[in-house]
Design a protein around this motif. Structure first.
Motif, PDB file in Angstrom:
ATOM      1  N   GLN A 100     116.554 130.838  37.891  1.00 39.75           N
ATOM      2  CA  GLN A 100     115.928 131.027  36.860  1.00 39.75           C
ATOM      3  C   GLN A 100     116.484 130.409  35.274  1.00 39.75           C
ATOM      4  O   GLN A 100     116.001 129.621  34.214  1.00 39.75           O
ATOM      5  N   LEU A 101     117.038 130.936  35.419  1.00 39.81           N
ATOM      6  CA  LEU A 101     118.596 130.640  34.289  1.00 39.81           C
ATOM      7  C   LEU A 101     119.222 129.367  34.231  1.00 39.81           C
ATOM      8  O   LEU A 101     119.767 129.199  33.396  1.00 39.81           O
ATOM      9  N   PHE A 102     119.413 128.553  36.027  1.00 37.92           N
ATOM     10  CA  PHE A 102     119.866 127.393  36.063  1.00 37.92           C
ATOM     11  C   PHE A 102     118.870 126.488  36.126  1.00 37.92           C
ATOM     12  O   PHE A 102     119.294 125.366  37.177  1.00 37.92           O
ATOM     13  N   GLY A 103     117.498 126.796  36.226  1.00 38.97           N
ATOM     14  CA  GLY A 103     116.179 125.389  36.249  1.00 38.97           C
ATOM     15  C   GLY A 103     116.125 125.586  37.580  1.00 38.97           C
ATOM     16  O   GLY A 103     115.318 124.086  38.257  1.00 38.97           O
ATOM     17  N   GLY A 104     116.445 126.741  38.125  1.00 42.15           N
ATOM     18  CA  GLY A 104     115.900 126.828  40.085  1.00 42.15           C
ATOM     19  C   GLY A 104     116.983 126.138  41.075  1.00 42.15           C
ATOM     20  O   GLY A 104     117.705 125.957  40.909  1.00 42.15           O
ATOM     21  N   GLU A 239      99.432 127.398  39.581  1.00 43.81           N
ATOM     22  CA  GLU A 239     100.948 127.663  39.300  1.00 43.81           C
ATOM     23  C   GLU A 239     101.543 129.235  40.065  1.00 43.81           C
ATOM     24  O   GLU A 239     102.928 128.843  39.997  1.00 43.81           O
ATOM     25  N   ILE A 240     100.885 130.172  40.197  1.00 44.60           N
ATOM     26  CA  ILE A 240     101.559 131.442  40.876  1.00 44.60           C
ATOM     27  C   ILE A 240     101.645 131.041  42.277  1.00 44.60           C
ATOM     28  O   ILE A 240     102.860 131.447  42.946  1.00 44.60           O
ATOM     29  N   ILE A 241     100.905 130.555  42.987  1.00 49.15           N
ATOM     30  CA  ILE A 241     101.142 129.888  44.351  1.00 49.15           C
ATOM     31  C   ILE A 241     102.550 129.212  44.739  1.00 49.15           C
ATOM     32  O   ILE A 241     104.046 129.163  45.556  1.00 49.15           O
ATOM     33  N   ASP A 245     108.546 132.969  44.514  1.00 49.95           N
ATOM     34  CA  ASP A 245     109.602 133.827  44.649  1.00 49.95           C
ATOM     35  C   ASP A 245     109.891 134.055  43.256  1.00 49.95           C
ATOM     36  O   ASP A 245     110.675 135.159  43.726  1.00 49.95           O
ATOM     37  N   TYR A 246     109.476 133.379  42.627  1.00 44.72           N
ATOM     38  CA  TYR A 246     109.698 133.824  40.845  1.00 44.72           C
ATOM     39  C   TYR A 246     108.520 134.036  40.808  1.00 44.72           C
ATOM     40  O   TYR A 246     108.821 133.761  38.924  1.00 44.72           O
ATOM     41  N   SER A 247     107.227 134.379  40.384  1.00 40.13           N
ATOM     42  CA  SER A 247     106.222 133.859  39.635  1.00 40.13           C
ATOM     43  C   SER A 247     106.049 134.703  38.380  1.00 40.13           C
ATOM     44  O   SER A 247     105.445 134.515  37.064  1.00 40.13           O
ATOM     45  N   LEU A 248     106.864 136.091  38.391  1.00 39.37           N
ATOM     46  CA  LEU A 248     107.026 137.112  36.914  1.00 39.37           C
ATOM     47  C   LEU A 248     107.805 136.038  36.014  1.00 39.37           C
ATOM     48  O   LEU A 248     107.169 136.225  34.413  1.00 39.37           O
ATOM     49  N   ALA A 249     109.229 135.596  36.243  1.00 39.97           N
ATOM     50  CA  ALA A 249     109.895 134.733  35.344  1.00 39.97           C
ATOM     51  C   ALA A 249     108.954 133.343  35.311  1.00 39.97           C
ATOM     52  O   ALA A 249     108.766 132.736  33.684  1.00 39.97           O
ATOM     53  N   ALA A 250     108.082 132.623  35.789  1.00 36.64           N
ATOM     54  CA  ALA A 250     106.920 131.521  35.802  1.00 36.64           C
ATOM     55  C   ALA A 250     106.216 132.165  34.592  1.00 36.64           C
ATOM     56  O   ALA A 250     105.891 131.135  33.432  1.00 36.64           O
ATOM     57  N   ALA A 251     105.341 133.151  34.813  1.00 32.12           N
ATOM     58  CA  ALA A 251     104.380 134.004  33.606  1.00 32.12           C
ATOM     59  C   ALA A 251     105.263 133.944  32.546  1.00 32.12           C
ATOM     60  O   ALA A 251     104.015 134.459  31.406  1.00 32.12           O
ATOM     61  N   ALA A 252     106.277 134.548  32.415  1.00 29.04           N
ATOM     62  CA  ALA A 252     106.670 134.761  31.382  1.00 29.04           C
ATOM     63  C   ALA A 252     106.608 133.310  30.415  1.00 29.04           C
ATOM     64  O   ALA A 252     107.188 133.604  29.121  1.00 29.04           O
ATOM     65  N   ARG A 253     107.265 132.380  30.910  1.00 30.16           N
ATOM     66  CA  ARG A 253     107.595 130.978  30.152  1.00 30.16           C
ATOM     67  C   ARG A 253     106.346 131.121  28.717  1.00 30.16           C
ATOM     68  O   ARG A 253     106.444 130.749  27.894  1.00 30.16           O
ATOM     69  N   PRO A 254     105.011 131.040  29.698  1.00 30.02           N
ATOM     70  CA  PRO A 254     104.243 130.138  28.921  1.00 30.02           C
ATOM     71  C   PRO A 254     103.623 131.229  27.258  1.00 30.02           C
ATOM     72  O   PRO A 254     103.249 131.410  26.558  1.00 30.02           O
ATOM     73  N   ALA A 255     104.072 132.533  27.819  1.00 34.71           N
ATOM     74  CA  ALA A 255     103.608 133.642  27.293  1.00 34.71           C
ATOM     75  C   ALA A 255     104.988 133.597  26.139  1.00 34.71           C
ATOM     76  O   ALA A 255     103.965 134.395  25.045  1.00 34.71           O
TER      77      ALA A 255
END
Length: 428
Positions: A100-104, A239-241, A245-255
């Motif tokens: 996720q640091l390199f865009g997936g 979005e969670i689904i 494999d990295y839903s916590l990182a995805a949830a951190a982006r909008p927050a």
């Protein structure tokens, strides 16, 4: 710290998205349902560890109940494989978050490559000795527990609302799906069993091993509930689904923006690396003990050093193969099937053979067995409908383990009898 550290490493980072895929918006409640099942399950482990504290952990517990017989060897190997599977799960999660640091990872190649690299690094650290491993694992444990708490609290604080939307019936799944997600949630708690290996190191183990199990499960219930609501409040179900494999990182982006993603990825990298470090140590020790008890076959393959060094190599090689060739959801599926069957065997052993020795109440293991069967049934039903291949692999693996162990134990018994006859003749 060791138990909580292994639990958080194994579960929360990758399971959140997979549970949401299975049961929809009810996934935070599935974590709580898993906690209830694990609370009943932990009773048997606490009672046995209070009566017979040892470094052997679950292998020793099974031996106390079933002796030198097939149920001990079969279920101990199921536990061994479920723990190796957990390492592969951690390794793939490490890769998924790091990318996720390199865009997936569009090619799908880098996640297994990073996972394999992490297992090799953990193997080299494990070769350096016990004290260092426990120190590093404890330090990482403190950092990741603090970090994940911050994530949960900030995620909940920043979210527009904590309301979970039940408006779409499809998004809540059916009862079978909820039970399947609950079974996956149990994977996020099963790290408490690592504490059972500490019987020879903890002060006053007859009291403190059980207390450590209770404290670590309670801590994880709080942390997982916070994180579940933080993710559910900052991402839609779709979005969670999509980012399972990295839903916590995805949830951190909008927050929290990109800084939040970096922070979450850093915690995930520490959590998974620390979990693998501690797990490889515990698993190789368990296999070494089973080898010394003549319950599993052992080959040196020309390697120098102690049996535990050899079992360390076996554990790492098996973990590397799983990490390279199985995706996260299949690794998790194998792990939960093996673990729940072993868990049922522990409770049955308490009911059938150990109840009076360890002063256990009968109704608690009975409830634990029924809850395990319920979760396992729901999970197998879901997987038979969505991915029957993985259930086939699990069944074939268990048949192979059972047949191989039966042959090995029979030969060992015959050899022992022959030795007894020889010594008897020599004496005369």
């Amino acid at each position: 710290m060791l138990g909580t550290g292994v639990m958080i490493g194994a579960g929360i980072f990758a399971l959140t998205g997979q549970m949401a895929q299975m049961t929809g918006v009810l996934f935070p409640l599935a974590f709580l349902a898993a906690a209830v099942i694990v609370s009943f399950s932990s009773y048997s482990y606490i009672k046995i560890s209070n009566a017979y504290p040892s470094a052997g952990g679950i292998g020793m517990y099974l031996h106390k109940a079933y002796g030198n017989r097939l149920p001990t060897a079969f279920n101990a190997l199921l536990m061994y494989f479920s723990m190796v599977i957990a390492q592969s799960f951690l390794a793939r999660t490490f890769g998924a978050y790091t990318m996720q640091l390199f865009g997936g990872d569009d090619t799908g190649m880098m996640v297994p490559v990073l996972g394999v690299s992490l297992i090799v690094a953990a193997f080299l650290v494990n070769l350096s000795g016990n004290r260092w491993i426990q120190g590093v694992a404890s330090f990482i444990g403190i950092l990741k527990i603090g970090g994940i708490l911050i994530f949960g609290l900030v995620g909940v604080w920043i979210a527009d609302s904590l309301a979970v939307d039940f408006s779409s019936s499809r998004e809540t799944g059916d009862v079978g799906n909820f039970l399947g997600a609950t079974a996956l949630g149990i994977l996020a708690f099963k790290g408490f069993t690592t504490i059972t290996n500490s019987g020879s190191e903890v002060k006053d183990p007859t009291r403190n091993v059980g207390r450590a199990i209770v404290i670590s499960i309670a801590a994880c219930v709080v942390i997982y509930t916070l994180v579940g609501f933080a993710v559910a409040s900052n991402l839609s179900l779709a979005e969670i689904i999509e980012t399972r494999d990295y839903s916590l990182a995805a949830a951190a982006r909008p927050a929290l923006g990109e800084y939040g993603v970096w922070f979450t990825v850093a915690i995930a990298m520490m959590a998974t690396a620390g979990g693998i470090l501690a797990s490889i140590f515990a698993v190789s020790r368990m296999l070494a003990m089973l080898t010394e008890m003549k319950l599993v076959p052992h080959r040196h393959f020309g390697m120098p050093g102690s049996i535990q060094k050899h079992t360390l190599v076996y554990t790492v090689v098996l973990g590397l193969v799983l990490t390279a060739f199985f995706d996260l959801s299949r690794i998790a599926a194998l792990g939960i099937v093996f673990y729940l069957i072993m868990d049922i065997a522990i409770h049955w052993g308490v009911l059938r053979y150990l109840r009076e020795d360890i002063n256990a109440k009968a109704w608690v293991p009975v409830v634990a067995i029924l809850l395990d069967l319920l979760a396992l049934g729901g999970f197998v039903w879901v997987k038979l409908n969505t991915d029957p291949f993985v259930i086939g692999v699990a069944v074939v693996a268990m048949i192979v383990i059972a047949v191989a162990e039966q042959i090995f134990l029979k030969r060992t018994s015959e050899a022992r009898d022959a030795e007894g006859d020889e010594s008897h003749k020599g004496h005369h």
